[in-house]
Design a protein around this motif. Structure first.
Motif, PDB file in Angstrom:
ATOM      1  N   PHE A 307       0.799  -1.200  -0.088  1.00 45.11           N
ATOM      2  CA  PHE A 307       0.057  -0.076  -0.095  1.00 45.11           C
ATOM      3  C   PHE A 307       0.996   1.136  -0.033  1.00 45.11           C
ATOM      4  CE2 PHE A 307      -2.448   3.243   1.702  1.00 45.11           C
ATOM      5  CZ  PHE A 307      -3.838   3.209   1.374  1.00 45.11           C
ATOM      6  N   GLU A 308       1.799   1.229   0.850  1.00 47.18           N
ATOM      7  CA  GLU A 308       2.656   2.357   0.995  1.00 47.18           C
ATOM      8  C   GLU A 308       3.746   2.655  -0.214  1.00 47.18           C
ATOM      9  OE1 GLU A 308       2.974   2.691   5.712  1.00 47.18           O
ATOM     10  OE2 GLU A 308       4.541   1.819   4.875  1.00 47.18           O
ATOM     11  N   ASN A 309       3.659   1.684  -1.047  1.00 54.77           N
ATOM     12  CA  ASN A 309       4.713   1.584  -2.183  1.00 54.77           C
ATOM     13  C   ASN A 309       3.695   1.538  -3.470  1.00 54.77           C
ATOM     14  OD1 ASN A 309       7.842   1.446  -1.379  1.00 54.77           O
ATOM     15  ND2 ASN A 309       6.777   0.294  -0.209  1.00 54.77           N
ATOM     16  N   GLY A 310       2.507   1.952  -3.296  1.00 54.32           N
ATOM     17  CA  GLY A 310       1.775   1.888  -4.519  1.00 54.32           C
ATOM     18  C   GLY A 310       1.585   0.780  -5.271  1.00 54.32           C
ATOM     19  N   ARG A 311       1.665  -0.568  -4.736  1.00 42.22           N
ATOM     20  CA  ARG A 311       1.858  -1.603  -5.480  1.00 42.22           C
ATOM     21  C   ARG A 311       0.669  -2.739  -4.847  1.00 42.22           C
ATOM     22  NH1 ARG A 311       7.839  -3.935  -5.380  1.00 42.22           N
ATOM     23  NH2 ARG A 311       6.903  -5.476  -6.312  1.00 42.22           N
ATOM     24  N   ASN A 312      -0.244  -2.272  -4.203  1.00 37.76           N
ATOM     25  CA  ASN A 312      -1.360  -3.131  -3.823  1.00 37.76           C
ATOM     26  C   ASN A 312      -2.479  -3.218  -4.775  1.00 37.76           C
ATOM     27  OD1 ASN A 312      -2.073  -0.026  -3.210  1.00 37.76           O
ATOM     28  ND2 ASN A 312      -3.895  -0.886  -2.318  1.00 37.76           N
ATOM     29  N   THR A 313      -3.145  -4.389  -4.842  1.00 42.00           N
ATOM     30  CA  THR A 313      -4.040  -4.613  -5.882  1.00 42.00           C
ATOM     31  C   THR A 313      -5.351  -4.804  -5.003  1.00 42.00           C
ATOM     32  OG1 THR A 313      -3.754  -6.809  -6.169  1.00 42.00           O
ATOM     33  CG2 THR A 313      -2.404  -5.249  -7.585  1.00 42.00           C
ATOM     34  N   VAL A 314      -6.445  -4.731  -5.836  1.00 44.52           N
ATOM     35  CA  VAL A 314      -7.848  -5.377  -5.179  1.00 44.52           C
ATOM     36  C   VAL A 314      -7.642  -6.803  -4.936  1.00 44.52           C
ATOM     37  CG1 VAL A 314     -10.103  -5.922  -5.863  1.00 44.52           C
ATOM     38  CG2 VAL A 314      -9.196  -3.770  -6.578  1.00 44.52           C
ATOM     39  N   ARG A 315      -6.895  -7.575  -5.683  1.00 43.73           N
ATOM     40  CA  ARG A 315      -6.780  -9.000  -5.227  1.00 43.73           C
ATOM     41  C   ARG A 315      -6.000  -9.298  -3.924  1.00 43.73           C
ATOM     42  NH1 ARG A 315      -3.376 -13.230  -8.904  1.00 43.73           N
ATOM     43  NH2 ARG A 315      -1.776 -12.087  -8.107  1.00 43.73           N
ATOM     44  N   ASP A 316      -4.970  -8.211  -3.754  1.00 41.97           N
ATOM     45  CA  ASP A 316      -4.363  -8.092  -2.409  1.00 41.97           C
ATOM     46  C   ASP A 316      -5.122  -7.999  -1.507  1.00 41.97           C
ATOM     47  OD1 ASP A 316      -1.696  -8.715  -3.794  1.00 41.97           O
ATOM     48  OD2 ASP A 316      -1.492  -6.665  -3.875  1.00 41.97           O
ATOM     49  N   ALA A 317      -6.030  -6.999  -1.294  1.00 48.02           N
ATOM     50  CA  ALA A 317      -7.066  -6.809  -0.204  1.00 48.02           C
ATOM     51  C   ALA A 317      -8.055  -7.811  -0.180  1.00 48.02           C
ATOM     52  CB  ALA A 317      -7.641  -5.422  -0.728  1.00 48.02           C
ATOM     53  N   ALA A 318      -8.337  -8.494  -1.305  1.00 45.72           N
ATOM     54  CA  ALA A 318      -9.304  -9.707  -1.139  1.00 45.72           C
ATOM     55  C   ALA A 318      -8.528 -10.825  -0.637  1.00 45.72           C
ATOM     56  CB  ALA A 318      -9.845  -9.949  -2.389  1.00 45.72           C
ATOM     57  N   ILE A 319      -7.244 -11.217  -0.669  1.00 43.56           N
ATOM     58  CA  ILE A 319      -6.422 -12.091  -0.004  1.00 43.56           C
ATOM     59  C   ILE A 319      -6.382 -11.916   1.528  1.00 43.56           C
ATOM     60  CG2 ILE A 319      -4.406 -13.297  -0.021  1.00 43.56           C
ATOM     61  CD1 ILE A 319      -4.190 -13.231  -3.008  1.00 43.56           C
ATOM     62  N   LEU A 320      -6.048 -10.702   1.506  1.00 42.33           N
ATOM     63  CA  LEU A 320      -5.867 -10.338   3.114  1.00 42.33           C
ATOM     64  C   LEU A 320      -7.082 -10.351   3.904  1.00 42.33           C
ATOM     65  CD1 LEU A 320      -4.199  -8.865   5.209  1.00 42.33           C
ATOM     66  CD2 LEU A 320      -4.971  -6.739   4.240  1.00 42.33           C
ATOM     67  N   LYS A 321      -8.203  -9.846   3.293  1.00 40.32           N
ATOM     68  CA  LYS A 321      -9.413  -9.923   4.063  1.00 40.32           C
ATOM     69  C   LYS A 321      -9.969 -11.523   4.104  1.00 40.32           C
ATOM     70  CE  LYS A 321     -14.028  -8.975   4.933  1.00 40.32           C
ATOM     71  NZ  LYS A 321     -15.190  -9.796   5.242  1.00 40.32           N
ATOM     72  N   LEU A 322     -10.060 -11.939   3.195  1.00 41.09           N
ATOM     73  CA  LEU A 322     -10.194 -13.422   3.255  1.00 41.09           C
ATOM     74  C   LEU A 322      -9.570 -14.276   4.174  1.00 41.09           C
ATOM     75  CD1 LEU A 322     -11.882 -15.908   2.304  1.00 41.09           C
ATOM     76  CD2 LEU A 322     -10.116 -16.218   0.582  1.00 41.09           C
ATOM     77  N   TYR A 323      -8.262 -14.108   4.236  1.00 45.43           N
ATOM     78  CA  TYR A 323      -7.460 -15.181   5.120  1.00 45.43           C
ATOM     79  C   TYR A 323      -7.581 -14.602   6.704  1.00 45.43           C
ATOM     80  CZ  TYR A 323      -4.044 -18.249   7.094  1.00 45.43           C
ATOM     81  OH  TYR A 323      -3.611 -19.263   7.888  1.00 45.43           O
ATOM     82  N   THR A 324      -7.434 -13.553   6.737  1.00 42.83           N
ATOM     83  CA  THR A 324      -7.481 -12.902   8.315  1.00 42.83           C
ATOM     84  C   THR A 324      -8.818 -13.243   8.890  1.00 42.83           C
ATOM     85  OG1 THR A 324      -7.935 -10.744   7.345  1.00 42.83           O
ATOM     86  CG2 THR A 324      -5.425 -11.314   7.880  1.00 42.83           C
ATOM     87  N   CYS A 325      -9.861 -13.000   8.217  1.00 43.48           N
ATOM     88  CA  CYS A 325     -11.056 -13.272   8.713  1.00 43.48           C
ATOM     89  C   CYS A 325     -11.414 -14.614   8.945  1.00 43.48           C
ATOM     90  CB  CYS A 325     -12.257 -12.361   7.900  1.00 43.48           C
ATOM     91  SG  CYS A 325     -12.248 -10.578   7.979  1.00 43.48           S
ATOM     92  N   GLU A 326     -11.088 -15.487   8.068  1.00 47.57           N
ATOM     93  CA  GLU A 326     -11.268 -16.858   8.219  1.00 47.57           C
ATOM     94  C   GLU A 326     -10.626 -17.419   9.462  1.00 47.57           C
ATOM     95  OE1 GLU A 326     -13.653 -18.912   6.834  1.00 47.57           O
ATOM     96  OE2 GLU A 326     -14.463 -17.848   5.136  1.00 47.57           O
TER      97      GLU A 326
END
Length: 380
Positions: A307-326
């Motif tokens: 995020f801080e390096n401008g390299r985050n994607t929608v997929r990255d956010a989806a993977i993050l949210k999916l895994y941490t919540c599960e």
């Protein structure tokens, strides 16, 4: 875990952790849960530390730090009191981030200092009774009338409404064949005439709660339009991405707490002449929980770097949210199982983790929606 943290970031995390250990009493958290009472005292204390402005530029009364510091703050708060972390997350996301990124200079001058000081709390209203995962199908309208816009519609699951001074409302300001066109976001005073909130009884997250909103000819000044008229969809997406980072960090901290409680119990609870943690069935559960917690933290650290390096994607956010919540859901479930019958009583915190973790795979984009996003990114 110190993955990719600078000395200053480690020092900040340690400062927040020590503050939490000193100021957040476990019984206070349980009282807030039982009494459905917001942790106002702790929120004000956090404001006094200046942490509500962690991601707000110094020119507007904040600390001017980045996503890593915001995530560290939310993770440490989530470790001791998840609803407190959620209150702070809404300030950081729908206040500091959204207004800071898309507000006019006048809006920044008016809102950001008050968000940073804790004088104004901000929540978000998107979901409607007939529009959940399909966010583009919302029906709430905003129509120009002189110097105002008049909003009509309903919103549901507007969490934190009861403690908020402003609610960022997603509306339709025009109709188009393009489902993602015609979206506009408005900062609405929660005391506005015609705006009412009805509390909803839920399984968990009782201190802040959630609400059904009715907007009946609610007049909002034109200057409270956030971002360009009819072009709010990208702003909405950016805010939801920051929300997924924030929620993932907070729930990673909560998962750490659930693991710690289960581990302590397994080391002290005696059965058949030895601690239950010495039995392979229990020890393997705890080992699996440790893996999930560490992977969650690694994903949060990786995402903040992107995020801080401008390299985050929608997929990255989806993977993050999916895994941490599960992961939080699984850790809480297994932790309750480790405690057995005691985990099912209200005297232990695992029941609260069990209840609250269930929302993570539903709210802010279901796990099924996150999998859809990931699959689409793979060309499927």
């Amino acid at each position: 875990m110190d993955f990719d943290l600078t000395d200053e970031q480690q020092a900040f995390r340690d400062t927040v952790r020590q503050w939490c250990q000193r100021e957040v009493n476990r019984e206070y958290v349980r009282e807030c849960d039982r009494e459905h009472r917001p942790p106002t005292e702790l929120f004000k204390a956090i404001a006094e530390q200046g942490w509500l402005g962690i991601n707000i530029p110094a020119a507007y009364g904040g600390l001017g730090a980045g996503a890593t510091e915001a995530a560290l703050l939310l993770q440490e708060l989530g470790r001791v009191f998840l609803d407190l972390s959620f209150w702070v997350f809404r300030e950081l996301c729908w206040g500091g981030f959204s207004i800071g990124a898309y507000g006019t200079e006048e809006q920044k001058q008016r809102f950001l200092p008050r968000v940073a000081s804790g004088d104004w709390s901000v929540c978000f209203a998107l979901t409607e009774p007939a529009s959940g995962s399909d966010a583009a199908s919302i029906k709430t309208t905003a129509k120009a009338d002189g110097d105002d816009y008049v909003i009509n519609g309903q919103k549901v699951f507007t969490s934190g409404f009861k403690i908020s001074d402003y609610v960022l409302v997603a509306t339709k300001t025009s109709q188009s064949e393009n489902r993602h066109a015609g979206f506009s976001l408005f900062l609405v005073d929660t005391k506005s005439e015609g705006l009412t909130g009805t509390p909803l009884e839920t399984l968990g997250h009782w201190p802040l709660g959630t609400a059904l909103l009715y907007l009946d000819n609610v007049r909002v000044p034109r200057e409270n339009l956030l971002g360009p008229l009819d072009e709010g969809w990208p702003l909405l997406g950016a805010g939801l991405t920051y929300e997924r980072l924030s929620l993932s960090a907070a729930r990673t901290g909560a998962a750490q707490a659930a693991l710690a409680d289960a581990l302590e119990y397994a080391k002290t609870r005696q059965q058949f002449g030895r601690p239950i943690g010495k039995f392979q069935a229990v020890s393997h559960q705890l080992a699996e929980m440790q893996v999930m917690v560490e992977l969650s933290e690694l994903l949060v650290r990786q995402y903040t770097w992107k995020f801080e390096n401008g390299r985050n994607t929608v997929r990255d956010a989806a993977i993050l949210k999916l895994y941490t919540c599960e992961a939080y859901k699984s850790v809480s479930d297994m932790g309750l199982q480790v405690l057995g019958g005691y985990g099912y009583t209200m005297e232990y915190d695992l029941q609260r983790h069990f209840r609250e973790s269930r929302l993570g795979v539903i709210g802010a984009g279901t796990s099924e929606i996150q999998r859809n996003i990931i699959a689409k990114s793979l060309g499927l």
